[in-house]
Every structure is written in structure tokens, then in C-alpha cells.
Scaffold this motif. Structure first.
Motif, PDB file in Angstrom:
ATOM      1  N   VAL A   4      92.782  14.210   5.436  1.00  0.00           N
ATOM      2  CA  VAL A   4      91.394  14.160   4.974  1.00  0.00           C
ATOM      3  C   VAL A   4      91.162  12.847   4.221  1.00  0.00           C
ATOM      4  N   VAL A   5      90.157  12.110   4.664  1.00  0.00           N
ATOM      5  CA  VAL A   5      89.802  10.859   3.978  1.00  0.00           C
ATOM      6  C   VAL A   5      88.516  11.091   3.193  1.00  0.00           C
ATOM      7  N   LYS A   6      88.228  10.145   2.274  1.00  0.00           N
ATOM      8  CA  LYS A   6      87.108  10.362   1.350  1.00  0.00           C
ATOM      9  C   LYS A   6      85.766  10.395   2.047  1.00  0.00           C
ATOM     10  N   SER A   7      85.663   9.556   3.053  1.00  0.00           N
ATOM     11  CA  SER A   7      84.331   9.411   3.636  1.00  0.00           C
ATOM     12  C   SER A   7      84.437   9.036   5.103  1.00  0.00           C
ATOM     13  N   LEU A   8      83.342   9.200   5.764  1.00  0.00           N
ATOM     14  CA  LEU A   8      83.262   8.794   7.171  1.00  0.00           C
ATOM     15  C   LEU A   8      83.524   7.291   7.285  1.00  0.00           C
ATOM     16  N   ARG A   9      82.933   6.547   6.331  1.00  0.00           N
ATOM     17  CA  ARG A   9      83.090   5.086   6.386  1.00  0.00           C
ATOM     18  C   ARG A   9      84.573   4.704   6.307  1.00  0.00           C
ATOM     19  N   GLU A  10      85.299   5.406   5.443  1.00  0.00           N
ATOM     20  CA  GLU A  10      86.735   5.110   5.308  1.00  0.00           C
ATOM     21  C   GLU A  10      87.466   5.411   6.622  1.00  0.00           C
ATOM     22  N   ALA A  11      87.103   6.520   7.250  1.00  0.00           N
ATOM     23  CA  ALA A  11      87.750   6.876   8.521  1.00  0.00           C
ATOM     24  C   ALA A  11      87.480   5.810   9.580  1.00  0.00           C
ATOM     25  N   ILE A  12      86.233   5.344   9.627  1.00  0.00           N
ATOM     26  CA  ILE A  12      85.877   4.324  10.626  1.00  0.00           C
ATOM     27  C   ILE A  12      86.670   3.043  10.362  1.00  0.00           C
ATOM     28  N   ALA A  13      86.774   2.704   9.085  1.00  0.00           N
ATOM     29  CA  ALA A  13      87.507   1.485   8.733  1.00  0.00           C
ATOM     30  C   ALA A  13      88.997   1.642   9.041  1.00  0.00           C
ATOM     31  N   ALA A  15      90.328   3.554  11.173  1.00  0.00           N
ATOM     32  CA  ALA A  15      90.538   3.622  12.625  1.00  0.00           C
ATOM     33  C   ALA A  15      90.484   2.234  13.254  1.00  0.00           C
ATOM     34  N   GLY A  16      90.052   1.263  12.476  1.00  0.00           N
ATOM     35  CA  GLY A  16      90.071  -0.115  12.968  1.00  0.00           C
ATOM     36  C   GLY A  16      88.951  -0.436  13.938  1.00  0.00           C
ATOM     37  N   LEU A  17      87.822   0.241  13.790  1.00  0.00           N
ATOM     38  CA  LEU A  17      86.715   0.009  14.738  1.00  0.00           C
ATOM     39  C   LEU A  17      86.140  -1.394  14.537  1.00  0.00           C
ATOM     40  N   ARG A  18      86.023  -2.116  15.651  1.00  0.00           N
ATOM     41  CA  ARG A  18      85.519  -3.497  15.604  1.00  0.00           C
ATOM     42  C   ARG A  18      84.465  -3.697  16.684  1.00  0.00           C
ATOM     43  N   ASP A  19      83.799  -4.849  16.591  1.00  0.00           N
ATOM     44  CA  ASP A  19      82.806  -5.209  17.607  1.00  0.00           C
ATOM     45  C   ASP A  19      83.396  -5.065  19.014  1.00  0.00           C
ATOM     46  N   GLY A  20      82.594  -4.555  19.918  1.00  0.00           N
ATOM     47  CA  GLY A  20      82.998  -4.520  21.332  1.00  0.00           C
ATOM     48  C   GLY A  20      83.836  -3.326  21.733  1.00  0.00           C
ATOM     49  N   ILE A 111      89.223   8.599  31.660  1.00  0.00           N
ATOM     50  CA  ILE A 111      89.788   8.348  30.328  1.00  0.00           C
ATOM     51  C   ILE A 111      91.311   8.386  30.416  1.00  0.00           C
ATOM     52  N   ALA A 112      91.826   9.403  31.108  1.00  0.00           N
ATOM     53  CA  ALA A 112      93.278   9.561  31.213  1.00  0.00           C
ATOM     54  C   ALA A 112      93.925   8.392  31.956  1.00  0.00           C
ATOM     55  N   LEU A 113      93.229   7.902  32.970  1.00  0.00           N
ATOM     56  CA  LEU A 113      93.790   6.807  33.771  1.00  0.00           C
ATOM     57  C   LEU A 113      93.611   5.449  33.104  1.00  0.00           C
ATOM     58  N   GLY A 114      92.909   5.428  31.986  1.00  0.00           N
ATOM     59  CA  GLY A 114      92.680   4.152  31.299  1.00  0.00           C
ATOM     60  C   GLY A 114      91.571   3.323  31.923  1.00  0.00           C
ATOM     61  N   ARG A 115      90.804   3.928  32.841  1.00  0.00           N
ATOM     62  CA  ARG A 115      89.675   3.178  33.409  1.00  0.00           C
ATOM     63  C   ARG A 115      88.560   3.012  32.381  1.00  0.00           C
ATOM     64  N   THR A 116      88.423   4.011  31.514  1.00  0.00           N
ATOM     65  CA  THR A 116      87.410   3.946  30.464  1.00  0.00           C
ATOM     66  C   THR A 116      88.098   4.260  29.135  1.00  0.00           C
ATOM     67  N   PRO A 117      88.889   3.304  28.641  1.00  0.00           N
ATOM     68  CA  PRO A 117      89.660   3.580  27.425  1.00  0.00           C
ATOM     69  C   PRO A 117      88.745   3.815  26.220  1.00  0.00           C
ATOM     70  N   ILE A 118      89.155   4.715  25.357  1.00  0.00           N
ATOM     71  CA  ILE A 118      88.387   5.026  24.148  1.00  0.00           C
ATOM     72  C   ILE A 118      89.171   4.519  22.944  1.00  0.00           C
ATOM     73  N   ASP A 119      88.484   3.767  22.108  1.00  0.00           N
ATOM     74  CA  ASP A 119      89.152   3.261  20.914  1.00  0.00           C
ATOM     75  C   ASP A 119      89.146   4.309  19.807  1.00  0.00           C
ATOM     76  N   VAL A 120      87.969   4.843  19.517  1.00  0.00           N
ATOM     77  CA  VAL A 120      87.904   5.872  18.473  1.00  0.00           C
ATOM     78  C   VAL A 120      87.073   7.054  18.972  1.00  0.00           C
ATOM     79  N   ALA A 121      87.697   8.222  18.962  1.00  0.00           N
ATOM     80  CA  ALA A 121      86.974   9.442  19.326  1.00  0.00           C
ATOM     81  C   ALA A 121      86.556  10.144  18.043  1.00  0.00           C
ATOM     82  N   PHE A 122      85.273  10.526  17.969  1.00  0.00           N
ATOM     83  CA  PHE A 122      84.772  11.304  16.838  1.00  0.00           C
ATOM     84  C   PHE A 122      84.543  12.724  17.341  1.00  0.00           C
ATOM     85  N   ILE A 123      85.318  13.653  16.814  1.00  0.00           N
ATOM     86  CA  ILE A 123      85.266  15.015  17.342  1.00  0.00           C
ATOM     87  C   ILE A 123      84.655  15.947  16.303  1.00  0.00           C
ATOM     88  N   ALA A 124      83.439  16.368  16.581  1.00  0.00           N
ATOM     89  CA  ALA A 124      82.784  17.345  15.719  1.00  0.00           C
ATOM     90  C   ALA A 124      83.507  18.670  15.877  1.00  0.00           C
TER      91      ALA A 124
END
Lengths: 470, 292
Positions: A4-13, A15-20, A111-124
Motif C-alpha cells: 500500500v502506497v500513500k497516494s495514487l501519485r506515488e504509485a504512478i511515480a 511505477a516509472g510512468l513516463r511520456d510515450g 498483450i501476452a504476445l507483446g504486440r501491445t505491451p503495457i507499461d502500467v496496468a491500473f486495476i480497479a
């Protein structure tokens, strides 16, 4: 240890989410979802841009995405289904890059084949523990199955679980295990229960819908597939569910027990399970509270991932064991190609979802559609968009007769022998046009609004923007 | 053959346009009770255009016009008769004189409009007076081809409650069948009004058939299939009818007068019933082989 992290912003950071990069979401909270919007707002606030949003489906509640495309926070969208309000904005050219439509089976496969790789998945997640074990079966925002989120959890580089119901470790009866999860974020609410699942799903009372549904059940009976071990899928809408009602009567009367019903599960299918029409339910998504409750309580009602449900490939999927699927159409042409992506103005209002997966896998793929809706004939010379190729569609049931794909000569013979009103699909088109007139070809805009990618990953069709002023 | 007759509200385009797809042998476009006074003209135009432009594919077209003593009746005839309806359903028919007046008005309109096709007339018996005059009404002119029982208005007139069991209309039912058969016309039963009671409609239709009605009307498309099934000959009935006809042919070949089948005398009424059953089976496309 706790994720558990403090905030959504911390999780995004973290997770290393960057431009592109690419972020992903599931659609189990449907039009009640809060998560996609607040995550995208947070990302926008962090100044990250040029993202791809890969969601299993997008609803009108996600219309704020259009603002993020204007500010170029989001430049690419991929989804298996986009509802009409958001679809219209996209059809008006909200994005420069075409939206990529896949199928419910094609998306996890890519997704599994890496044709559409996902960097960060947000799972509600309607319930999660501090290590990220999570489920949709309990909680104030319960949605039942989390089937569409599995591939995201398994293959994304980083996985953030977002919950409004954190429970002590270990959560019992998890759907997605902690081993796939990097961070857990707690929030006040992940969604509005009213928009997530409906209270009950009603069988149609529309007389034309009922005529078609009764005919559909007779077609299934005459096909020879309705016997011990029968497997079946149908949608939650209008005539499809009514067809299940007629089918149930036949199954109970003749003492036939099917093996399973699959796909999106409604309370109606739960009733059929309880009354002995099926041995099990294979549930990728719950449509109402009765389905959620059944998934929670009844071991015969099983949660399946989108991959297990519908993915193409040699290992097969549930759809490959399906006898009969009942599907809808906004248009169907004389080659049996079906459109479920665009409306009569050419504006995006849906998507394949599991349409082409189940059509391809099942032994009998049936379309139920009225001859015309409001002013428009449904049977046309050529659909505006090919969502499911005609080779996978076996029969069309309308209120004015049943048309069988010429590839299915044996089926046609069986239906004729059973006294069903079998007609040529061209005749249905003519009958509809005798009432509505022949519509003019739809004008198109000059840009590609979306690409429709087949379950195997090939380009199937292209959807253009609407012309100026529409 | 009119096993089932389905009422379609004259002001509902969706129902009108799909009327031929709902499985009924006949549809009744309703210009009377389903349509409020403010919408009479709009419904009349809608029904007229539906009849003009839609192909009903073997489904008989009946129109319930407004009663002969209303200001709408004449305009209904003007609009509807040129479209060639098979029959008009005449509401609130209480006396032979009223029906004769309607017949005369129809003849006048047909002559004035230069129409070749003459629509038949089906008086709707829905008052105590109508029930008591049933035979006179059925026999009052050649245009009357059937009687039609309307139980909702009738029970209001009788000052009793309409029930599912229908005890209150027993007399009206048997009286109408008797009158119609005596006059040589067909006779059709009132709709069953609970659209959600699948068992109720089956029992009600079976009762009507047992009493001698030619068919039954319906206000719900959901009832049509049950009514059709109840009023269709069963495979056993068809099989027996063919046996009767075979026995008759054999007796003729052997020069015998009276014959027996399964130990029972086959006489003229049995033969005529067998002929009716076979004619109906053939009209329904049921071959002898299917029932063998």
C-alpha cells in the motif's frame, strides 16, 4: 510487508510512468467507473504526455478522456468496445491517431504476445488486501468477475491495484493474486454501484423481439445441437435474453442438461444453472447483482479470464467449445458480414467485444436483428464496417424469416425440414427496403477514426471520421 | 382460416409495420377503442397507408371501424374501403337494423368509390342487447360472415366483473356459437386479457374451441402462438380424419352404404368434420405422412 502506497501519485511515480508509455484499464465497473478518469487526471497533473490508453472497453463515463486527448496527455486509444457518446467524439476526429479496436480474445492475446505491451496496468478492485490479492466478488463497488483484467495483471510491467475496500491479508477467494501486483492504492470510491451492475436484467416485452426470440429458440432446436452437454452464450439485451427464456422452456420440457453457458453472465443464466439447464457458468463479466451473488456463492459458477474465454490460438479457449452463440448486429450484409461498431450515421457506438471470438469458435453463430430499426434497414448490400466476417456467421433471425449462410447447406436443410421460414438474405433486404427505401451511401470524413483489428491481429476494416458538420 | 386474430392499435406504427410478422392468421387494425378521439384522424390515415403500402403476406386484414352511430364511421369507410380490407369489425352491434344500416352504408360507399371488392362484415357483440339479438344479427344480410364476442364491454353492460374463469360470459359464448352456426356464419371468441398468464390463455383458448368457436382474438402477440396451436387440428385428429375418408372410399368401392371405423358408425357429420380437418391440415401445410 505491504504494497500500500500513500497516494495514487506515488504509485504512478514508483511505477516509472513516463511520456510515450502505455497504461491499461479493465471495464468491469462499466458506466459506473471512477478509476480511469481519476488516474488519467492524476497523470495529466504530473505532466506526463503522449500516452496510449489500452482499455478492455470504454463507456460514456470516460468522456473526460477527450479532454486529455486535446491536451495530448493521451494520443492513442485501444479498446474492444466504445459506447455511443464517447464514440461520437472519436468519430468526430478527437484523436489524430486512429483508435485500435480489438476483440475480447484478441486483446489479451496481443498483450501476452507483446504486440501491445503495457507499461502500467491500473486495476480497479472492489476488494484487495495490502499485498494486492484482489477480487470483484465483494465490496460496496462489487462487479463480480474480473475476467478482463487478468492479462493486464499478468503481462504489464507494473501493476497498480486501486481499491475502496482494503481487507486484512490474506483476502479469501482472490481472483488476481499478489504475485502480479506491485502497488496498492486505497481510495474512497472506485465507482458508482448504480452504473456498475444493474439490479436485474429484464427480458424484453417488445412483441417483435419476442417473435424473433421464439424463432431463435426453434432454430437452435432444429439445428440438432440442443442435446445433452449443450453449450450456449447470449447477450444481455432485448431479444437475446428472451431467446434464452424460450430455450430454457425447451430444455426443461425435454430434460436436456447443457454443459455450460459463457460470456457476460446475467441473473437469467443463473436461474438456468439453478434449474438444471447447465452444469456450469463460465463468467468473464457479471451483468447484474444476481450474477455477482452467484459467482460468490456457487462453485459451479466460475470466473474465467478473457484469455481463457476467447483468445485465438492453438491452445483454444472456451469459445471453441461453444455450440451456439446468439449475437446482435447494427447491420448485416448479404455476405453475412456483421457490423457492431457503428450506427446508422457511421458513428462509433460499440465494438466487437466477444462478437467475433464467439462467432469464430462456436458451431452455430446466430444473429438476431429486426428487419429495420426506425428508418433504416438492417440487411444491406455492404456493412459500413466489418466487425465479424461473414464466414463466421451461420444464420440470421429476423421477424420476417430466417436466412442461412449459403456455406451451411446442411443447416438450411434442417431448418426447412423443421418448418422454419427460411428465406434468402437478399429477400430480407428487399423486404426491408420495400418499407424503408434504399438508403443512400453514408458520406465519410477524410480521416481514419479507428482501425478494426481481427482476433488474429490482422486489419479487418477501417472506420472513417464523420463528415464535417455531423 | 382464422385461428387467431390479433388486434393492432391503429395509432402504433411499430406494431402496424410488423403486424404480418407476429404469426396471426388475421390482424385487426383498431380504429375504435385503442384510439382516443383526438387521434382518430391520424390513426385512420396511418391504417390506410399501412394497408396501401405494406404486404401482409397471406395475413387477413380486418379493420375495427368506429360504431355506426359515431361521427367517425362514415370517414372510416371512406378511408378504409378503397384499401380492400377483407372484413370490417363493427363494434357495439345491438340489433339487426344497425348492422343492416352499416351494410347499406358500405354498399353506398363501395358504389360511390367504384370498388370491386366487397368487404365482409363481422358484428362485434358486446352488449346484452347484441347477445339477445345474436341470431337476427348473424342472419341479417349476406355480408355478415362472422360474429365476434367482446367480453370486456359486455360484462360492463351486464354489471358484473370480468373474471379469468369466464363464468359470467358462459351464456354469451354458447348463445353466440349457437346463433352463428344457425345462421351459417363463423364465430370468434373474445381476447384473453392477462398477457402474462401463459397457462390461462391456453385454457381459455381450449374452452373456446370446445364450445365451437372458429378461432380466438388476441390483444397480445404473445398469445398468438398458443391460440394457433389450440385451434389447429392435432396429429391424432388429422390421422383419424384420413382414416374416415379411407373407410368411406373403401365402402364406396365395395358398394356398401353404412360403414364402421374402430367399431363406431361413420355417418355424415363425422365425414364432414373429417373433411374440415383435412382441409385445415392442408391449409397449414401438414401432410398426411407427418401424422402417420
Amino acid at each position: 510487508m505491504s504494497k500500500v502506497v500513500k497516494s495514487l501519485r506515488e504509485a504512478i511515480a514508483l511505477a516509472g510512468l513516463r511520456d510515450g508509455m502505455t497504461v491499461s484499464f479493465h471495464h468491469h465497473l462499466r458506466n459506473g467507473d471512477f478509476v480511469l478518469n481519476f488516474v488519467m487526471d492524476e497523470i495529466a497533473g504530473m505532466g506526463i504526455r503522449d500516452l496510449t490508453v489500452n482499455a478492455s472497453a470504454l463507456f460514456d463515463v470516460h468522456t473526460p478522456l477527450i479532454g486529455h486527448t486535446e491536451s495530448r496527455v493521451v494520443t492513442h486509444l485501444a479498446a474492444n468496445y466504445i459506447s455511443a457518446g464517447l464514440g461520437r467524439a472519436i468519430s468526430r476526429g478527437a484523436l489524430e491517431a486512429p483508435v485500435e479496436f480489438r476483440t475480447h480474445g484478441g486483446r489479451p492475446k496481443d498483450i501476452a504476445l507483446g504486440r501491445t505491451p503495457i507499461d502500467v496496468a491500473f486495476i480497479a478492485a472492489p476488494a484487495a488486501d495490502p499485498m494486492g490479492n484482489c477480487t470483484g466478488r465483494i465490496g460496496k463497488s462489487t462487479c463480480g468477475s474480473l475476467g478482463y483484467a487478468f492479462a493486464d495483471a499478468m503481462y504489464a510491467k507494473r501493476v497498480v491495484v486501486i481499491t475502496d475496500n482494503i481487507v486484512p491479508y490474506p483476502l479469501q477467494g482472490w481472483s488476481i493474486p499478489e504475485s502480479y501486483v506491485d502497488y496498492v492504492v486505497t481510495v474512497d470510491a472506485i465507482g458508482d454501484p448504480k452504473g456498475i451492475v444493474s439490479g436485474t436484467t429484464q427480458v424484453t416485452r417488445d412483441p417483435v423481439g419476442l417473435v424473433m426470440a421464439a424463432q431463435a429458440a426453434k432454430v437452435i432446436q432444429a439445428s440438432g445441437l440442443l442435446k445433452e452437454g449443450f453449450s450456449f452464450q447470449t447477450g444481455a439485451g432485448g431479444a437475446s435474453l428472451a431467446a434464452a427464456r424460450f430455450l430454457k422452456d425447451i430444455m426443461l420440457r425435454e430434460g436436456i442438461q447443457g454443459s455450460f453457458a459463457s460470456g457476460g453472465i446475467t441473473g437469467y443464466l443463473v436461474d438456468m444453472l439453478r434449474e438444471g439447464c447447465f452444469r456450469s457458468l463460465m463468467d468473464v463479466q457479471c451483468f447484474d447483482l444476481k450474477a455477482v451473488e452467484s459467482l460468490r456463492e456457487d462453485p459451479r459458477h466460475q470466473e474465467i479470464s478473457a484469455m481463457q474465454y476467447a483468445a485465438p490460438g492453438e491452445r483454444g479457449a472456451v469459445v471453441d467449445s461453444l455450440d451456439v452463440v446468439i449475437l446482435g448486429a447494427t447491420e448485416i450484409d448479404t455476405d453475412f458480414h456483421v457490423n457492431v461498431h457503428t450506427d446508422s450515421n457511421g458513428s462509433i457506438m460499440g465494438g466487437s467485444g466477444g462478437h467475433s471470438d464467439t462467432a469464430a469458435g462456436s458451431k452455430l453463430a446466430m444473429i438476431i436483428a429486426p428487419l429495420f430499426r426506425a428508418r433504416m434497414p438492417i440487411v444491406t448490400d455492404r456493412v459500413t464496417c466489418i466487425s465479424t466476417p461473414g464466414q463466421d456467421i451461420d444464420v440470421l433471425v429476423t421477424q420476417a424469416g430466417v436466412a442461412v449462410n449459403p456455406r451451411q447447406a446442411e443447416l438450411r436443410e434442417r431448418l426447412e425440414q423443421a418448418g422454419l421460414p427460411v428465406v434468402d438474405i437478399h429477400e430480407l433486404k428487399e423486404r426491408a427496403e420495400a418499407i424503408t427505401g434504399k438508403p443512400k451511401a453514408l458520406p465519410k470524413g477524410d480521416r481514419v477514426a479507428a482501425k478494426v483489428i481481427s482476433r488474429e491481429g490482422e486489419l479487418l476494416d477501417t472506420i472513417y471520421t464523420l463528415p464535417e458538420g455531423r | 382460416m382464422r385461428r387467431s386474430m390479433l388486434f393492432l392499435p391503429g395509432n402504433n406504427p411499430n406494431m402496424l409495420i410488423n403486424g404480418s410478422c407476429l404469426g396471426a392468421d388475421a390482424v385487426i387494425f383498431d380504429l375504435e377503442d385503442a384510439v382516443s378521439p383526438a387521434e382518430k384522424d391520424a390513426a385512420r390515415i396511418l391504417v390506410r397507408n399501412t394497408m396501401r403500402y405494406m404486404d401482409f403476406r397471406g395475413c387477413e386484414r380486418i379493420v375495427r371501424v368506429n360504431a355506426v352511430d359515431t361521427p367517425y364511421f362514415a370517414a372510416d369507410l371512406e378511408a378504409i374501403l378503397p384499401e380492400g380490407p377483407d372484413m370490417l369489425l363493427l363494434p357495439k352491434a345491438g340489433t339487426a337494423a344497425e348492422v343492416q344500416a352499416a351494410d347499406a352504408a358500405m354498399t353506398q360507399a363501395e358504389e360511390r368509390l367504384g370498388l370491386q371488392k366487397r368487404a365482409a362484415l363481422m358484428p362485434l357483440i358486446e352488449t346484452a342487447l347484441g347477445v339477445e339479438n345474436a341470431f337476427a344479427i348473424a342472419a341479417c344480410c349476406p355480408r355478415v360472415e362472422a360474429l365476434f364476442l367482446g367480453a370486456e364491454d359486455l360484462t360492463a353492460d351486464l354489471q358484473c366483473k370480468r373474471t379469468k374463469g369466464g363464468r359470467e360470459i358462459e351464456y354469451a359464448r354458447t348463445r353466440l356459437v349457437m346463433a352463428a352456426r344457425a345462421a351459417g356464419t363463423e364465430v370468434y371468441d373474445t381476447p384473453f386479457t392477462d398477457v402474462n398468464d401463459d397457462e390461462g390463455i391456453e385454457a381459455d383458448a381450449a374452452l373456446a374451441k370446445a364450445l365451437g368457436f372458429s378461432g380466438k382474438s388476441s390483444i397480445s402477440p404473445r398469445h398468438v402462438e398458443v391460440i394457433n396451436r389450440v385451434f389447429s387440428p392435432s396429429p391424432e385428429e388429422i390421422r383419424y380424419a384420413y382414416e374416415v375418408m379411407d373407410a368411406i372410399a373403401e365402402a364406396k368401392a365395395q358398394g356398401k352404404g353404412a360403414i364402421a371405423l374402430h367399431g363406431k358408425m361413420v355417418d355424415a357429420p363425422i365425414v364432414s368434420r373429417a373433411q374440415r380437418t383435412i382441409a385445415m391440415a392442408q391449409a397449414l401445410g401438414i401432410s398426411r405422412e407427418v401424422t402417420a
